[in-house]
Write an enzyme that holds these catalytic residues in place. Structure first.
Site, PDB file in Angstrom:
ATOM      1  N   ARG A 153     -10.768   0.117   6.989  1.00  0.00           N
ATOM      2  CA  ARG A 153     -10.434  -1.267   7.316  1.00  0.00           C
ATOM      3  C   ARG A 153     -11.635  -2.029   7.858  1.00  0.00           C
ATOM      4  O   ARG A 153     -11.528  -3.222   8.110  1.00  0.00           O
ATOM      5  CB  ARG A 153      -9.336  -1.284   8.377  1.00  0.00           C
ATOM      6  CG  ARG A 153      -7.930  -1.318   7.829  1.00  0.00           C
ATOM      7  CD  ARG A 153      -7.006  -1.111   9.002  1.00  0.00           C
ATOM      8  NE  ARG A 153      -5.729  -1.710   8.847  1.00  0.00           N
ATOM      9  CZ  ARG A 153      -4.642  -1.072   8.427  1.00  0.00           C
ATOM     10  NH1 ARG A 153      -4.729   0.177   8.033  1.00  0.00           N
ATOM     11  NH2 ARG A 153      -3.488  -1.683   8.385  1.00  0.00           N
TER      12      ARG A 153
ATOM     13  N   LYS B 256       0.842  -1.206   0.000  1.00  0.00           N
ATOM     14  CA  LYS B 256       0.000   0.000   0.000  1.00  0.00           C
ATOM     15  C   LYS B 256       0.878   1.257   0.000  1.00  0.00           C
ATOM     16  O   LYS B 256       0.654   2.183  -0.758  1.00  0.00           O
ATOM     17  CB  LYS B 256      -0.935   0.023   1.230  1.00  0.00           C
ATOM     18  CG  LYS B 256      -1.877  -1.147   1.306  1.00  0.00           C
ATOM     19  CD  LYS B 256      -2.783  -1.069   2.517  1.00  0.00           C
ATOM     20  CE  LYS B 256      -2.108  -1.203   3.869  1.00  0.00           C
ATOM     21  NZ  LYS B 256      -1.461  -2.492   4.135  1.00  0.00           N
TER      22      LYS B 256
ATOM     23  N   ARG C 209      -1.232  -8.911  12.945  1.00  0.00           N
ATOM     24  CA  ARG C 209      -1.770  -7.945  11.977  1.00  0.00           C
ATOM     25  C   ARG C 209      -2.463  -8.685  10.834  1.00  0.00           C
ATOM     26  O   ARG C 209      -3.500  -8.265  10.350  1.00  0.00           O
ATOM     27  CB  ARG C 209      -0.652  -7.047  11.451  1.00  0.00           C
ATOM     28  CG  ARG C 209      -0.293  -5.929  12.434  1.00  0.00           C
ATOM     29  CD  ARG C 209       1.104  -5.378  12.224  1.00  0.00           C
ATOM     30  NE  ARG C 209       1.328  -4.850  10.898  1.00  0.00           N
ATOM     31  CZ  ARG C 209       2.545  -4.716  10.358  1.00  0.00           C
ATOM     32  NH1 ARG C 209       3.615  -5.066  11.039  1.00  0.00           N
ATOM     33  NH2 ARG C 209       2.678  -4.221   9.151  1.00  0.00           N
TER      34      ARG C 209
ATOM     35  N   ARG D 176      10.391  -0.771  11.347  1.00  0.00           N
ATOM     36  CA  ARG D 176       9.223  -0.467  12.179  1.00  0.00           C
ATOM     37  C   ARG D 176       9.117  -1.445  13.332  1.00  0.00           C
ATOM     38  O   ARG D 176       9.368  -2.634  13.160  1.00  0.00           O
ATOM     39  CB  ARG D 176       7.954  -0.557  11.306  1.00  0.00           C
ATOM     40  CG  ARG D 176       7.491   0.782  10.823  1.00  0.00           C
ATOM     41  CD  ARG D 176       6.431   0.687   9.789  1.00  0.00           C
ATOM     42  NE  ARG D 176       5.278  -0.110  10.177  1.00  0.00           N
ATOM     43  CZ  ARG D 176       4.173  -0.211   9.436  1.00  0.00           C
ATOM     44  NH1 ARG D 176       4.100   0.437   8.291  1.00  0.00           N
ATOM     45  NH2 ARG D 176       3.167  -0.954   9.829  1.00  0.00           N
TER      46      ARG D 176
ATOM     47  N   ARG E  47      11.759  -4.759   5.075  1.00  0.00           N
ATOM     48  CA  ARG E  47      11.332  -3.357   4.930  1.00  0.00           C
ATOM     49  C   ARG E  47      12.176  -2.419   5.786  1.00  0.00           C
ATOM     50  O   ARG E  47      12.455  -2.698   6.955  1.00  0.00           O
ATOM     51  CB  ARG E  47       9.868  -3.205   5.309  1.00  0.00           C
ATOM     52  CG  ARG E  47       9.460  -1.726   5.364  1.00  0.00           C
ATOM     53  CD  ARG E  47       7.998  -1.515   5.354  1.00  0.00           C
ATOM     54  NE  ARG E  47       7.316  -2.103   6.492  1.00  0.00           N
ATOM     55  CZ  ARG E  47       5.990  -2.109   6.624  1.00  0.00           C
ATOM     56  NH1 ARG E  47       5.236  -1.580   5.686  1.00  0.00           N
ATOM     57  NH2 ARG E  47       5.440  -2.652   7.671  1.00  0.00           N
TER      58      ARG E  47
HETATM   59  P1  AP5 Z   1       4.651  -1.486   2.123  1.00  0.00           P
HETATM   60  O1  AP5 Z   1       4.199  -0.669   0.948  1.00  0.00           O
HETATM   61  O2  AP5 Z   1       5.398  -0.796   3.194  1.00  0.00           O
HETATM   62  O3  AP5 Z   1       3.452  -2.354   2.721  1.00  0.00           O
HETATM   63  P2  AP5 Z   1       2.039  -1.927   3.257  1.00  0.00           P
HETATM   64  O4  AP5 Z   1       0.999  -2.637   2.442  1.00  0.00           O
HETATM   65  O5  AP5 Z   1       1.938  -0.434   3.320  1.00  0.00           O
HETATM   66  O6  AP5 Z   1       2.084  -2.640   4.651  1.00  0.00           O
HETATM   67  P3  AP5 Z   1       2.012  -2.076   6.128  1.00  0.00           P
HETATM   68  O7  AP5 Z   1       2.805  -3.020   6.960  1.00  0.00           O
HETATM   69  O8  AP5 Z   1       2.395  -0.626   6.209  1.00  0.00           O
HETATM   70  O9  AP5 Z   1       0.490  -2.229   6.361  1.00  0.00           O
HETATM   71  P4  AP5 Z   1      -0.270  -2.334   7.688  1.00  0.00           P
HETATM   72  O10 AP5 Z   1      -1.660  -2.301   7.150  1.00  0.00           O
HETATM   73  O11 AP5 Z   1       0.065  -3.465   8.556  1.00  0.00           O
HETATM   74  O12 AP5 Z   1       0.227  -1.061   8.502  1.00  0.00           O
HETATM   75  P5  AP5 Z   1      -0.387   0.407   8.699  1.00  0.00           P
HETATM   76  O13 AP5 Z   1       0.736   1.355   8.819  1.00  0.00           O
HETATM   77  O14 AP5 Z   1      -1.463   0.713   7.721  1.00  0.00           O
HETATM   78  O15 AP5 Z   1       5.519  -2.696   1.548  1.00  0.00           O
HETATM   79  C1  AP5 Z   1       6.160  -3.598   2.431  1.00  0.00           C
HETATM   80  C2  AP5 Z   1       7.564  -3.896   1.917  1.00  0.00           C
HETATM   81  O16 AP5 Z   1       7.479  -4.666   0.709  1.00  0.00           O
HETATM   82  C3  AP5 Z   1       8.360  -2.649   1.556  1.00  0.00           C
HETATM   83  O17 AP5 Z   1       9.683  -2.827   1.960  1.00  0.00           O
HETATM   84  C4  AP5 Z   1       8.243  -2.535   0.033  1.00  0.00           C
HETATM   85  O18 AP5 Z   1       9.374  -1.913  -0.537  1.00  0.00           O
HETATM   86  C5  AP5 Z   1       8.101  -4.004  -0.382  1.00  0.00           C
HETATM   87  N1  AP5 Z   1       7.227  -4.196  -1.534  1.00  0.00           N
HETATM   88  C6  AP5 Z   1       5.946  -3.786  -1.646  1.00  0.00           C
HETATM   89  N2  AP5 Z   1       5.414  -4.163  -2.832  1.00  0.00           N
HETATM   90  C7  AP5 Z   1       6.383  -4.842  -3.473  1.00  0.00           C
HETATM   91  C8  AP5 Z   1       6.469  -5.512  -4.754  1.00  0.00           C
HETATM   92  N3  AP5 Z   1       5.434  -5.560  -5.607  1.00  0.00           N
HETATM   93  N4  AP5 Z   1       7.610  -6.140  -5.075  1.00  0.00           N
HETATM   94  C9  AP5 Z   1       8.648  -6.120  -4.215  1.00  0.00           C
HETATM   95  N5  AP5 Z   1       8.655  -5.509  -3.003  1.00  0.00           N
HETATM   96  C10 AP5 Z   1       7.545  -4.873  -2.644  1.00  0.00           C
HETATM   97  O19 AP5 Z   1      -1.121   0.236  10.127  1.00  0.00           O
HETATM   98  C11 AP5 Z   1      -0.376   0.026  11.319  1.00  0.00           C
HETATM   99  C12 AP5 Z   1      -1.331  -0.078  12.495  1.00  0.00           C
HETATM  100  O20 AP5 Z   1      -2.099   1.152  12.650  1.00  0.00           O
HETATM  101  C13 AP5 Z   1      -2.413  -1.161  12.384  1.00  0.00           C
HETATM  102  O21 AP5 Z   1      -1.913  -2.418  12.797  1.00  0.00           O
HETATM  103  C14 AP5 Z   1      -3.521  -0.603  13.314  1.00  0.00           C
HETATM  104  O22 AP5 Z   1      -3.183  -0.813  14.662  1.00  0.00           O
HETATM  105  C15 AP5 Z   1      -3.455   0.893  13.051  1.00  0.00           C
HETATM  106  N6  AP5 Z   1      -4.370   1.334  11.978  1.00  0.00           N
HETATM  107  C16 AP5 Z   1      -3.994   1.916  10.791  1.00  0.00           C
HETATM  108  N7  AP5 Z   1      -5.070   2.199  10.038  1.00  0.00           N
HETATM  109  C17 AP5 Z   1      -6.159   1.785  10.750  1.00  0.00           C
HETATM  110  C18 AP5 Z   1      -7.564   1.782  10.464  1.00  0.00           C
HETATM  111  N8  AP5 Z   1      -8.058   2.261   9.303  1.00  0.00           N
HETATM  112  N9  AP5 Z   1      -8.390   1.270  11.400  1.00  0.00           N
HETATM  113  C19 AP5 Z   1      -7.917   0.784  12.590  1.00  0.00           C
HETATM  114  N10 AP5 Z   1      -6.594   0.749  12.904  1.00  0.00           N
HETATM  115  C20 AP5 Z   1      -5.715   1.242  11.989  1.00  0.00           C
END
Ligand code: AP5
Length: 225
Positions: A88, A13, A167, A156, A122
């Site tokens: 979400r 994402k 997660r 992270r 990452r």
């Molecule tokens: P990356 O793009 O960083 O992955 P991502 O999908 O953004 O994954 P996250 O871990 O950030 O998602 P998350 O949903 O767990 O965390 P969030 O911050 O939203 O890619 C990952 C790695 O892979 C990178 O190194 C990248 O370079 C590599 N990569 C990606 N695509 C690739 C490809 N095609 N080929 C090769 N490499 C690739 O949320 C964190 C916390 O916040 C949650 O656990 C929750 O507690 C809270 N929270 C956030 N939003 C909400 C909500 N809406 N409701 C309730 N709680 C929430």
């Protein structure tokens, strides 16, 4: 262009949102990034969400909805925005439609095996938020340093294997109604996010242009590495 990005941890994402943000100069709104920043600053909001984020649990809907509502009132969203990690839950999706109109929701479908490897590699720039990977492109040009500002990259806290597994569980337990919600309103695009960015991004971008969702002129040239 008003997009929502849905995907399990590690789906990409952040990197997809970064691409559209950099190329079309529209903001990437990541609820996860907002929470991590508030936690690191020790604000009242940070204290309220800290325990949820650290355990990999969802922050309660009313808190997240309020945060997004406030963010979408900022003037920089006029040309469009990309919501990364919101909504979400079904109540979040319904609340979002009351705040603004969403053109498309993109579901980045990733297998657990691929995502776990990505998350273990990452690295994030603590200054500009750019995301890198030590195993895949985009890799930092200089070991563990940001290509843009030279800051030392960090891992992270919630990328430790136990929290990652939680997660995942939370994501698959809660996301189905959100995907159905966008499917039923004919706004869902599904993407095989196991593939490389080079394979996926040009096709996705073309789809958005051909369907009239993406009408913006690029503000800079961004290469997919
Ligand atoms: P990356 O793009 O960083 O992955 P991502 O999908 O953004 O994954 P996250 O871990 O950030 O998602 P998350 O949903 O767990 O965390 P969030 O911050 O939203 O890619 C990952 C790695 O892979 C990178 O190194 C990248 O370079 C590599 N990569 C990606 N695509 C690739 C490809 N095609 N080929 C090769 N490499 C690739 O949320 C964190 C916390 O916040 C949650 O656990 C929750 O507690 C809270 N929270 C956030 N939003 C909400 C909500 N809406 N409701 C309730 N709680 C929430």
């Amino acid at each position: 262009m008003r997009l929502v990005l849905i995907g399990a941890p590690g789906a990409g994402k952040g990197v997809y949102a970064q691409y559209f943000r950099d190329k079309y100069c529209i903001p990437q709104i990541s609820t996860g990034d907002i929470f991590r920043e508030e936690i690191s600053k020790g604000t009242e909001l940070g204290l309220r969400v800290k325990s949820y984020v650290e355990r990999g649990e969802l922050v309660p809907d009313e808190i997240v909805i309020e945060v997004v509502k406030k963010r979408l009132q900022q003037p920089d969203v006029q040309r469009g925005f990309i919501l990364d990690g919101f909504p979400r839950t079904r109540p979040q999706a319904e609340a979002l439609d009351k705040i603004t109109s969403i053109d498309r929701a993109i579901h980045l479908k990733v297998s657990e095996e691929v995502a776990v490897k990505r998350l273990s590699g990452r690295r994030v720039c603590p200054v500009c938020g750019r995301v890198y990977n030590i195993y895949y492109e985009p890799k930092p040009k200089v070991n563990e340093k940001c290509d843009y500002d030279g800051a030392k990259l960090i891992q992270r806290q919630d990328d430790n294997p136990d929290v990652v597994r939680n997660r995942y569980r939370v994501f698959y337990d809660t996301i189905k109604p959100v995907i159905e919600y966008y499917y039923k309103s004919r706004r869902l695009i599904e993407v095989n996010a196991d593939k490389s960015l080079k394979e996926v991004l040009p096709v996705l971008e073309k789809t958005l242009i051909n369907t009239g969702v993406l009408k913006l002129t690029p503000c800079r040239d961004v290469k997919i590495e």
